[in-house]
Design an enzyme around this catalytic site. Structure first.
Site, PDB file in Angstrom:
ATOM      1  N   ASP A 108     100.142  27.232   8.327  1.00  0.00           N
ATOM      2  CA  ASP A 108     101.536  27.263   7.883  1.00  0.00           C
ATOM      3  C   ASP A 108     102.371  27.778   9.054  1.00  0.00           C
ATOM      4  O   ASP A 108     102.183  28.905   9.510  1.00  0.00           O
ATOM      5  CB  ASP A 108     101.648  28.214   6.682  1.00  0.00           C
ATOM      6  CG  ASP A 108     102.817  27.885   5.781  1.00  0.00           C
ATOM      7  OD1 ASP A 108     103.881  27.512   6.303  1.00  0.00           O
ATOM      8  OD2 ASP A 108     102.667  28.026   4.552  1.00  0.00           O
ATOM      9  N   ASP A 209     107.147  25.201   7.490  1.00  0.00           N
ATOM     10  CA  ASP A 209     107.978  25.916   6.529  1.00  0.00           C
ATOM     11  C   ASP A 209     109.461  25.586   6.720  1.00  0.00           C
ATOM     12  O   ASP A 209     109.952  25.577   7.856  1.00  0.00           O
ATOM     13  CB  ASP A 209     107.747  27.422   6.768  1.00  0.00           C
ATOM     14  CG  ASP A 209     108.344  28.300   5.696  1.00  0.00           C
ATOM     15  OD1 ASP A 209     107.938  28.187   4.537  1.00  0.00           O
ATOM     16  OD2 ASP A 209     109.238  29.107   6.038  1.00  0.00           O
ATOM     17  N   GLU A 251     107.996  20.799   5.027  1.00  0.00           N
ATOM     18  CA  GLU A 251     108.648  21.251   3.792  1.00  0.00           C
ATOM     19  C   GLU A 251     110.139  20.981   3.922  1.00  0.00           C
ATOM     20  O   GLU A 251     110.795  21.552   4.789  1.00  0.00           O
ATOM     21  CB  GLU A 251     108.411  22.745   3.559  1.00  0.00           C
ATOM     22  CG  GLU A 251     108.991  23.189   2.216  1.00  0.00           C
ATOM     23  CD  GLU A 251     109.234  24.695   2.073  1.00  0.00           C
ATOM     24  OE1 GLU A 251     109.308  25.185   0.941  1.00  0.00           O
ATOM     25  OE2 GLU A 251     109.394  25.385   3.102  1.00  0.00           O
ATOM     26  N   HIS A 325     102.893  27.845  -3.896  1.00  0.00           N
ATOM     27  CA  HIS A 325     103.049  29.295  -4.033  1.00  0.00           C
ATOM     28  C   HIS A 325     104.479  29.702  -4.385  1.00  0.00           C
ATOM     29  O   HIS A 325     104.741  30.878  -4.600  1.00  0.00           O
ATOM     30  CB  HIS A 325     102.622  29.957  -2.733  1.00  0.00           C
ATOM     31  CG  HIS A 325     103.515  29.579  -1.586  1.00  0.00           C
ATOM     32  ND1 HIS A 325     103.597  28.283  -1.109  1.00  0.00           N
ATOM     33  CD2 HIS A 325     104.396  30.296  -0.872  1.00  0.00           C
ATOM     34  CE1 HIS A 325     104.484  28.244  -0.135  1.00  0.00           C
ATOM     35  NE2 HIS A 325     104.988  29.447   0.029  1.00  0.00           N
ATOM     36  N   ASP A 326     105.399  28.752  -4.385  1.00  0.00           N
ATOM     37  CA  ASP A 326     106.795  29.053  -4.727  1.00  0.00           C
ATOM     38  C   ASP A 326     107.160  28.539  -6.122  1.00  0.00           C
ATOM     39  O   ASP A 326     108.315  28.670  -6.536  1.00  0.00           O
ATOM     40  CB  ASP A 326     107.747  28.381  -3.718  1.00  0.00           C
ATOM     41  CG  ASP A 326     107.608  28.945  -2.316  1.00  0.00           C
ATOM     42  OD1 ASP A 326     107.320  30.144  -2.171  1.00  0.00           O
ATOM     43  OD2 ASP A 326     107.799  28.171  -1.356  1.00  0.00           O
TER      44      ASP A 326
HETATM   45  C1  GLC Z   1     109.397  28.570   2.272  1.00  0.00           C
HETATM   46  C2  GLC Z   1     108.140  29.221   1.757  1.00  0.00           C
HETATM   47  C3  GLC Z   1     108.510  30.440   0.975  1.00  0.00           C
HETATM   48  C4  GLC Z   1     109.233  31.387   1.880  1.00  0.00           C
HETATM   49  C5  GLC Z   1     110.440  30.703   2.548  1.00  0.00           C
HETATM   50  C6  GLC Z   1     110.940  31.513   3.702  1.00  0.00           C
HETATM   51  O1  GLC Z   1     110.180  28.050   1.257  1.00  0.00           O
HETATM   52  O2  GLC Z   1     107.382  28.314   1.039  1.00  0.00           O
HETATM   53  O3  GLC Z   1     107.396  31.056   0.396  1.00  0.00           O
HETATM   54  O4  GLC Z   1     109.663  32.508   1.165  1.00  0.00           O
HETATM   55  O5  GLC Z   1     110.103  29.456   3.059  1.00  0.00           O
HETATM   56  O6  GLC Z   1     110.012  31.497   4.749  1.00  0.00           O
END
Ligand code: GLC
Ligand code: CA
Length: 562
Positions: A108, A209, A251, A325-326
């Site tokens: 990640d 990310d 993402e 995880h979100d």
């Molecule tokens: C992404 C991650 C999340 C994190 C955010 C800031 O959305 O998936 O878990 O809090 O980025 O890094």
């Protein structure tokens, strides 16, 4: 059809199009050294389980050095393993052990921001002439005068004042996550070098990310999809991802189909695939955020998926997911986590795994793990905690805020992995850092492995089918019964076969509509998958197998060789 695991040849261009990935959230996966926190040796000890499931790669949430304000998404050293998770030697062992089993490790990469404890930021805030100052995004101001009124994603202003400099730094997320300044070529160079470091260690891909937010322009109020975004991605790809076999996943909350074609262009000039959220945002009130709940409209979900399936065909590549995880647990969100937990968990899996794209399974999804409801004091996630404070201050009713939190808190996904019915669920032999869902005595891996009817074995089949039937990877997609409120069905087709996927999203039985019954795959095809045993095991009559009634949450795959 028998489960037949095919290992992918990772040196082949585009291998990730046939792959299924599994996301591990290291903190909550498996503890090995009795401190209640998941770690790398813990993951190594569970590789055989993942191999049995049949996955091809693991996306690991960050395990790099971090103060853990945002569970590792605030990195203070990109090239050091956080001692909480183990050492660099453990990481090397994990990469090697995974590779032995044909499993790639996908790291990640948090490239939009660092931790405020990163060496670069500590230097940057010393003074304006420090060479690292321009690694971050600064604007002049005074304690009373913020540069503008932009807000951070985790609550509060997007600007934090540093009195010694008379300047504010910009952060799209927490105060402790200052945004990197991508306009500075030196920043980009550092990041590319860091990526090469990990590729040289044997990492076979990256999840990027919030990558759509790197090209921000706070003066114009721009966070996502900034003007230089795709220019930066092409440079990142050329400099960082030189090997064409790497699997790279962006993402991108702000991606629509047109933008996704840029991200995932078949020439791989940017990334392998996009991880976008349009389907996941359908059950929130239009124009509001995820905490403003609305019921899911099944026709809207189907049309959204069809739009992506048809829109990217031959021109890009999507990921397929329902959890991470979100996000809350999908069986609690769009399924039925009571009477039909098993059926609905399988239905959701089958509907998504039958589409074109690369599936991502989130830890525990293969067990049908569910959401939790906790008293507010027990939540750990800073987004959840901040939301509660913010909405309380705005005059919301606490019970309503809690409803949103139960439904959407990221902590739903972060409870410990449920390995067994023993104390601490086989996750650890001491009390873990965060709670275990009390249903672990019922829902756990040990039980699933002992039950041929479990969600685990159903997912194992889904993963195997993707590799056995090229139509799942390459076939065209046609949505059936688009306006039906209860049926989700589609056809995948290539020159020599057809796959019909038909599911019932409701808790009542329903007659299969004409439009489905007249499909060749239904009339001529073989039933190759069902989440109702009476169909798969033909102890019942032929009539039961081909019944025109779909039971509650039933799903079937019919495969027809032309
Ligand atoms: C992404 C991650 C999340 C994190 C955010 C800031 O959305 O998936 O878990 O809090 O980025 O890094
Ligand atoms: Ca540990």
């Amino acid at each position: 059809m028998a489960v037949n695991h095919i290992k992918l040849d990772k040196s082949k261009k585009g291998w990730w199009k046939s792959a299924v990935f599994y996301q591990v959230y290291p903190k909550s996966f498996q503890d090995s050294n009795h401190d209640g926190i998941g770690d790398l040796q813990g993951i190594i000890s569970r590789l055989d389980y993942l191999d049995q499931l049949g996955i091809d790669g693991i996306w690991m949430s960050p395990m790099l050095q971090s103060p853990q304000v945002d569970n590792g998404y605030d990195i203070s050293d990109y090239q050091a393993v956080d001692s909480m998770f183990g050492s660099m030697a453990d990481m090397e062992q994990l990469i090697a052990e995974a590779k032995k089993r044909g499993i790639s490790i996908i790291l990640d990469l948090v490239l939009n921001h660092t931790s405020d404890q990163h060496r670069w930021f500590l230097e940057a805030k010393k003074d304006k002439s420090n060479p690292y100052h321009d690694y971050y995004v600064w604007r002049d101001g005074s304690p009373e005068q913020l540069p503008n009124d932009m807000r951070a994603a985790f609550g509060g202003p997007a600007w934090t004042y540093v009195p010694e400099l008379g300047q504010y730094y910009f952060h799209q997320f927490a105060v402790q996550q200052p945004d990197l300044n991508w306009d500075n070529p030196a920043v980009r160079r550092e990041l590319y070098d860091m990526i090469r470091f990990w590729v040289n260690k044997g990492i076979e891909g990256f999840r990027l990310d919030v990558i759509d937010q790197i090209a921000k322009n706070p003066d114009l109020g721009i966070t996502g999809n900034g003007p230089r975004l795709h220019e930066f991605l092409r440079e990142l790809s050329a400099e960082g991802f030189q090997e064409e076999y790497l699997a790279t996943v962006g993402e991108a909350w702000g991606a629509d189909v047109e933008r996704a074609k840029l991200y995932s262009a078949p020439d791989c000039s940017e990334l392998s695939m996009v991880f976008q959220f349009q389907h996941i945002c359908l059950d929130q009130q239009p124009g509001k955020d995820k905490w403003d709940l609305a019921p899911l409209s099944l026709p809207a979900l189907k049309k959204c998926m069809a739009h992506w399936q048809n829109g990217l065909e031959g021109q890009g590549w999507n990921s397929l997911f329902l959890n991470n995880h979100d996000l809350p647990r999908i069986v609690s969100r769009w399924g039925n986590n009571q009477e039909y937990r098993l059926e609905s968990a399988k239905l959701l899996g089958a509907l998504f795994h039958g589409m074109q794209g690369t599936p991502f399974i989130y830890q525990g999804e293969e067990l049908g793990m569910t959401n939790v409801k906790l008293p507010i004091e027990e939540y750990e996630d800073l987004e959840t905690v901040n939301l509660y404070k913010e909405r309380l201050a705005q005059g919301y009713n606490p019970a309503d805020i809690m409803e949103s939190i139960y439904a959407r808190s990221r902590d739903n996904a972060r409870t410990m992995m449920q390995w067994s019915g023993e104390t601490y669920a086989g996750f650890s032999d001491v009390e873990p850092w965060f709670i275990i869902n009390p249903n672990y005595t019922e829902i756990n891996a040990e039980k699933a492995l002992a039950d041929e009817n479990s969600v685990f074995y159903f997912y194992q089949k889904l993963i195997a089918l993707r590799k056995q039937l090229p139509v799942i990877r390459d076939g065209s997609f046609t949505l059936l019964c688009p306006d039906d409120e209860q049926i989700f069905a589609y056809i995948r087709e290539d020159s020599n076969s057809q796959l019909l996927v038909a599911g019932n999203f409701g808790a009542t039985g329903i007659v299969i509509p004409e439009e489905i019954q007249k499909q060749s795959a239904f009339l001529e095809g073989e039933l190759i998958l069902s989440n109702y045993r009476k169909r798969e095991y033909k102890e019942d009559s032929e009539a039961a197998k081909d019944s025109v009634m779909l039971e509650p949450y039933e799903v079937r795959y019919y495969y027809w060789k032309k």
